[in-house]
Design a protein around this motif. Structure first.
Motif, short mmCIF file in Angstrom:
data_model
loop_
_atom_site.label_atom_id
_atom_site.label_comp_id
_atom_site.label_asym_id
_atom_site.label_seq_id
_atom_site.Cartn_x
_atom_site.Cartn_y
_atom_site.Cartn_z
N PHE A 93 4.70 12.94 -1.19
CA PHE A 93 4.94 13.94 -0.27
C PHE A 93 3.68 14.57 -1.53
O PHE A 93 4.09 14.57 -2.32
N VAL A 94 2.21 15.27 -1.13
CA VAL A 94 1.37 15.24 -1.77
C VAL A 94 1.26 17.31 -1.39
O VAL A 94 0.53 17.13 0.05
N LEU A 144 0.83 -0.76 -0.20
CA LEU A 144 0.02 -0.36 0.16
C LEU A 144 0.42 0.96 -0.02
O LEU A 144 1.44 1.41 0.91
N PRO A 145 1.04 2.11 -1.06
CA PRO A 145 1.21 3.20 -0.74
C PRO A 145 1.30 3.98 0.52
O PRO A 145 0.57 3.97 1.01
N LEU A 146 1.87 4.72 0.61
CA LEU A 146 2.11 5.54 1.62
C LEU A 146 2.01 7.92 1.57
O LEU A 146 2.67 8.04 0.50
N LEU A 147 1.05 8.31 1.45
CA LEU A 147 0.18 9.61 0.84
C LEU A 147 0.41 10.48 2.42
O LEU A 147 0.00 10.36 3.53
N LEU A 148 1.53 11.08 2.14
CA LEU A 148 1.93 12.48 3.33
C LEU A 148 1.17 13.81 3.38
O LEU A 148 1.99 14.40 1.61
N VAL A 149 -0.16 14.11 3.03
CA VAL A 149 -0.34 15.16 2.85
C VAL A 149 -0.06 16.53 3.30
O VAL A 149 -0.73 16.74 4.84
N GLY A 150 0.49 17.65 2.95
CA GLY A 150 0.96 18.58 3.77
C GLY A 150 1.99 19.65 3.38
O GLY A 150 1.85 19.59 2.06
N ALA A 151 2.55 20.02 4.02
CA ALA A 151 3.79 20.65 3.62
C ALA A 151 5.03 20.10 3.14
O ALA A 151 4.99 19.19 3.22
N LYS A 152 5.25 21.11 2.62
CA LYS A 152 6.84 20.55 1.31
C LYS A 152 7.39 19.65 2.64
O LYS A 152 8.20 20.03 3.55
N PRO A 153 8.15 18.63 2.10
CA PRO A 153 9.59 17.61 3.52
C PRO A 153 10.37 19.08 3.39
O PRO A 153 11.44 19.55 2.57
N VAL A 154 11.18 18.76 4.52
CA VAL A 154 12.23 19.78 5.07
C VAL A 154 13.49 18.27 5.05
O VAL A 154 12.87 17.07 4.12
N ASP A 155 14.50 19.52 4.79
CA ASP A 155 15.72 18.89 4.90
C ASP A 155 15.31 16.84 5.61
O ASP A 155 16.04 15.82 5.29
#
Length: 386
Positions: free
Chosen positions: A260-261, A232-243
């Motif tokens: 990342f969405v 199953l995919p993982l969707l991280l919805v929210g802000a752009k990822p930090v370093d």
């Protein structure tokens, strides 16, 4: 009753607080009350001195604005209540401490960090001074509304004066969420994101604040994938990822299935919850935990941390709890392996068991009703005026 609402200035860049303040203002206006919004305007902040812009903003907030408030207070009638949309506006509380007032409290994460109570979020010397400045301010206040019992407990521990009244009023969901058909929701999101979501997916919703524990989300997902044939995919919805989050992503053996969405429109948020296999929300701490309530409203089982306020928001829907991620990184692997078992449990639910989770969640969110919330505020405001 007339209401003067103190809010954060627009130039500080907050997103959640303006929405909250707008909900208060709109709700009270719909009830027929006159609402005036007071907030600092940029003057010094607009000067072209980028390296010290934050400090120029402090001049606008804590030197210029109080002078304007003192002038405006002379024109306020006796039936006015002064409402602070956030306890972080504490430095202005002394201006109206002898007048009818109330302070809305959200979370005390920044103050607890400054006091050394949150090892994951060390605070600079100037940050500690600033938080003490805020604390001394809201400690002059007498009347408080907290968004959770956890926040109320923190308030009572951190307040340095005496409190006359303190109540908990749960936030109302600030937009409509409902249970949508899971397959239709997945198809809609699949077409929009161009990701195969037909079998379901693990969802996380949140920003990059330290307490959201987005790295922990990837750690749990990796641990789960290592022990299962289910993909199953993982969707991280929210802000752009930090370093730091990008590093965790690059190290993952399953990064091709991690997405990342950002900038997901409201119309797809409901579908994202409804189509998800589960919401994975292992926060270190929260003031409230909006995604938990939103997910339950959309019929999505929730995996979250076994502590307040997350458990408080879940209510009787606390089927899938994990421990708080340990600060010591050497213990994180054991933690993520154990936490990943909750994803397996949800994947293996029968249709009847999943429906029970959904039904219980829908029952739990009834306390997060906007009309109920506004009625409670109105009653509390009136009591203070009396």
């Amino acid at each position: 009753m007339k209401i003067v609402l103190f809010t954060h200035p627009a130039f500080v860049g907050s997103q959640s607080m303006p929405r909250y303040a707008k909900m208060l203002a709109d709700g009270m206006q719909q009830k027929g009350y006159e609402v005036l919004t007071w907030k600092p305007e940029p003057f010094f902040y607009k000067l072209p001195f980028s390296p010290i812009k934050k400090w120029l903003g402090y001049i606008d907030q804590y030197l210029v604005f109080p002078l304007k408030v003192k002038s405006r207070l002379k024109k306020c009638s006796k039936d006015t209540i002064f409402v602070f949309a956030d306890q972080a506006l504490g430095p202005w509380v002394p201006l109206v401490k002898t007048k009818p007032h109330i302070i809305h409290c959200h979370d005390f994460l920044a103050l607890n960090s400054a006091l050394g109570n949150v090892p994951e979020n060390p605070t600079s010397g100037t940050g500690k001074i600033y938080q003490d400045f805020i604390r001394k301010g809201f400690s002059k206040g007498k009347h408080f509304i907290s968004i959770s019992k956890k926040t109320q407990d923190d308030l009572h521990e951190l307040h340095e004066g005496s409190i006359t009244s303190s109540v908990v009023c749960y936030n109302g969901l600030n937009r409509e969420f409902k249970v949508l058909d899971a397959h239709s929701s997945r198809n809609s999101l699949d077409n929009f994101l161009n990701i195969d979501l037909s079998a379901g997916y693990v969802l996380h919703v949140g920003g990059n604040q330290f307490y959201k524990n987005r790295i922990g989300v990837i750690e749990i997902y990796d641990a789960w994938r290592a022990t299962t044939d289910v993909v199953l995919p993982l969707l991280l919805v929210g802000a752009k990822p930090v370093d730091k989050l990008k590093v965790a992503y690059e190290k993952s053996l399953y990064k091709k299935d991690i997405h990342f969405v950002t900038g997901l429109e409201d119309q797809y948020i409901n579908a994202a919850y409804s189509g998800a296999t589960c919401l994975l929300f292992p926060s270190l701490d929260e003031g409230f935990g909006w995604p938990i309530a939103e997910a339950m409203a959309c019929g999505c089982p929730v995996i979250t941390t076994n502590r307040a306020p997350m458990k408080e928001i879940l209510g009787s829907a606390d089927f899938f709890l994990v421990e708080r991620r340990p600060f010591e990184w050497v213990l994180a692997e054991e933690w993520s392996a154990k936490a990943s078992n909750q994803i397996t449990r949800i994947v293996n639910l029968s249709d009847a068991e999943r429906q029970e989770c959904i039904t219980t969640g829908l029952e739990s969110i009834k306390k997060f009703d906007t009309d109920l919330f506004l009625n409670q505020l109105e009653k509390q405001y009136q009591n203070i005026l009396k």
